[in-house]
Design an enzyme around this catalytic site. Sequence first.
Site, PDB file in Angstrom:
ATOM      1  CG  ASP A  46      14.901   2.236   1.694  1.00 34.77           C
ATOM      2  OD1 ASP A  46      14.119   1.272   1.566  1.00 34.77           O
ATOM      3  OD2 ASP A  46      14.525   3.374   1.979  1.00 34.77           O
ATOM      4  CB  CYS A 106      -3.631   9.408  -0.952  1.00 32.53           C
ATOM      5  SG  CYS A 106      -4.343   7.839  -1.527  1.00 32.53           S
ATOM      6  CB  CYS A 110      -1.444  13.192  -5.994  1.00 30.76           C
ATOM      7  SG  CYS A 110       0.149  13.115  -6.847  1.00 30.76           S
ATOM      8  CB  CYS A 126       6.196  10.420  -8.066  1.00 37.42           C
ATOM      9  SG  CYS A 126       6.390  10.467  -6.274  1.00 37.42           S
ATOM     10  CB  CYS A 153       6.159  15.122  -2.366  1.00 32.58           C
ATOM     11  SG  CYS A 153       4.433  15.667  -2.380  1.00 32.58           S
ATOM     12  CB  CYS A 156       0.013  10.717  -1.094  1.00 29.63           C
ATOM     13  SG  CYS A 156       1.620   9.944  -0.844  1.00 29.63           S
ATOM     14  CB  CYS A 160      -3.177   9.068   4.879  1.00 34.29           C
ATOM     15  SG  CYS A 160      -3.713   7.404   5.366  1.00 34.29           S
TER      16      CYS A 160
END
Length: 299
Positions: A46, A106, A110, A126, A153, A156, A160
């Site tokens: 990242d 998901c 949300c 989001c 968060c 989602c 799953c």
Amino acid sequence: ERLENFKISKYAYGEDYHEVIKEILKEMMIELQEEIGEFGFRVFVDSAPVLEKAWARKSGLGWVGKNANLITKKHGSFYFLAEIICDLDLNYDSATTDHCGSCRKCIDACPTQAIVSDKIVDGSKCISYATIELKNEIPDYFEGKMDDWMFGCDVCQDVCPWNRFSAPTLQEKFAPNLQKLNFRKKEWEELTQELFSEIFKKSAVKRTKFSGLMRNVNFLKDNGLQISSQLKSILQEFTWLLPKTFCGILYLRKKLEMKKSVKIFLKILLSLLGVVIFYLLCVVLLPYIEISATKKHFK
């Protein structure tokens, strides 16, 4: 995720994954060079504009789910992605197939309806973006929808079905920092810069900085007080309404008895009884609701 605690995304429970994984990959490259000789490489976690999910999908690691996360059959989506870009000629795999099917868990789960369509997330809605990347004040859109998330968060991913195959990490540096998890709301609200620096010295949470985390905490606190105030206002309305309700019942009883319409009277009585029961439930549950007023569905 207890009632008296704000929530932090699981990936931030331990040490900062950027540093931990980068160090592991560099050590791996040094060992590989000792075996096959020198070659050029760079490691990214990242830390560069690399389309990691797209490349991971093309390489066959997994597929991009409806929540825009990379999902694998064996491990779900609770893992980190990192890249080694090198000048070696390597064999490569082909892309795998999508296995989300008609599942919408998901999307439906949300809290802010940020997943606007298959694989497309509206960042402006989001919670992860709002609590980590957003530099300005949190928009009013998030009022009553934050579900006590103060950093990131996981909703989602938590819902799953593929994440039933995920397992706890064996990397000791990712072990949960109990000081983070054992803090209660009051302690987070009274957090100081010094304590923030101590707790999150090696944590990904430091990305949002002390000012950003306190902005999130204060937003959740203010929103909770606002909802609690609204509930009290509703109860006050019911308090005013109850005497009139009972007077109405007596009046209707007289009128309906005159017409001998007992069945209609009973129906109206049951309806009004429902209002009374709701009022009593509110009185009993209000102290518990106030504990976590911003919980989704007041859980």
